[in-house]
Design an enzyme around this catalytic site. Structure first.
Site, short mmCIF file in Angstrom:
data_model
loop_
_atom_site.label_atom_id
_atom_site.label_comp_id
_atom_site.label_asym_id
_atom_site.label_seq_id
_atom_site.Cartn_x
_atom_site.Cartn_y
_atom_site.Cartn_z
N GLU A 56 -2.87 -7.02 7.59
CA GLU A 56 -1.59 -7.01 8.31
C GLU A 56 -1.72 -7.83 9.59
O GLU A 56 -2.83 -8.09 10.08
CB GLU A 56 -1.19 -5.56 8.62
CG GLU A 56 0.16 -5.40 9.31
CD GLU A 56 1.34 -5.92 8.50
OE1 GLU A 56 1.60 -7.15 8.56
OE2 GLU A 56 2.01 -5.13 7.84
N HIS A 80 0.82 -1.22 0.00
CA HIS A 80 0.00 0.00 0.00
C HIS A 80 0.86 1.28 0.00
O HIS A 80 2.04 1.26 0.34
CB HIS A 80 -0.93 0.01 1.22
CG HIS A 80 -0.19 0.02 2.53
ND1 HIS A 80 0.40 1.15 3.05
CD2 HIS A 80 0.07 -0.98 3.40
CE1 HIS A 80 0.98 0.85 4.20
NE2 HIS A 80 0.80 -0.45 4.43
#
Length: 186
Positions: free
Chosen positions: A96, A23
Site C-alpha cells: 500500500e 485483502h
C-alpha cells in the site's frame, strides 16, 4: 484460414488477463481508518471473507500468484491458495502507499495526488512502483492468468493506469481484468 482469421487468432492468443483480490477486512478497515503501510492483521471477518472468496476464485486456474508483503494481503493470499500447490511471490511494489496511517478515510481528501508532506510517498511514485510490478507480472507470459492480492490503493493505481473505471469493491471481492479485441483493458 484467411488473413483476417489468422490476425484475430493471434490477437486472442496474446491478450492479457489477470485477477485482483483486495485483502480481507482488518479492524482498521471496519473503523474507517487508513492503514498505509502499517502492518495490520486480518480480523476474524477478514479471515472468513478470504475463505468465501477462495470458493469463488479457485474456480479459475492460475499460473502465478503475487502478493504484497503486508500481512493482511499475504494472509489473504495464503488462504486463497491453500491446497493448490501454488507458491506466493511477494512483490514489494504491491505494498500500500506510504501515507499518514491512523487517519480516518474522510480526513485525507486527495489521496491520489502529490500534495502530502515530503515525508510521505507521492502518488506519482506510488503509482509508478505499482505499474512496475504489474508490468513484471504481465511480462511473465503464463498460459494461465496471474492472481494479485494487494490493497485498495494498489487497485486505484492499476485502474488509473489501465484507464479502467474504478469499481466499488468490498474486501476480498475478486476482480477480473482482461484486454478486449482492440487491446483496451476491461
Amino acid at each position: 484460414m484467411n488473413n483476417q482469421e489468422i490476425i484475430k487468432e493471434f490477437a486472442e492468443m496474446h491478450r492479457q488477463k489477470f485477477y485482483f483480490v483486495r485483502h480481507g477486512e482488518t479492524d482498521w478497515n471496519k473503523q474507517g481508518i487508513l492503514m498505509g503501510q502499517m502492518d495490520i492483521p486480518l480480523n476474524e471477518t477478514g479471515i472468513q471473507q478470504a475463505k468465501l472468496a477462495k470458493i469463488i476464485i479457485m474456480q479459475c486456474k492460475f499460473g502465478l500468484v503475487f502478493s504484497s508483503s503486508l500481512q493482511r494481503a499475504y494472509k489473504t493470499a495464503q488462504i486463497l491458495t491453500e491446497d493448490t500447490g501454488l507458491a506466493i511471490q511477494i512483490l514489494q511494489g504491491l505494498k500500500e502507499r506510504g501515507f499518514p496511517s491512523g487517519m480516518l478515510h474522510d480526513d485525507l481528501e486527495h489521496i491520489t495526488t502529490d500534495n502530502l508532506t515530503d515525508s510521505y510517498e507521492k502518488w506519482s511514485e506510488f503509482s509508478s512502483r505499482v505499474m512496475t510490478s504489474l508490468d513484471y507480472i504481465l511480462s511473465q507470459k503464463q498460459e494461465l492468468p496471474s492472481l494479485i492480492i494487494a490493497h485498495g490503493g494498489v487497485l486505484v493505481a492499476i485502474c488509473q493506469a489501465l484507464n479502467v473505471v474504478m469499481p466499488t469493491i468490498a474486501n476480498c471481492q475478486p476482480l477480473e481484468f482482461w484486454q478486449d479485441e482492440q487491446g483496451f483493458w476491461q
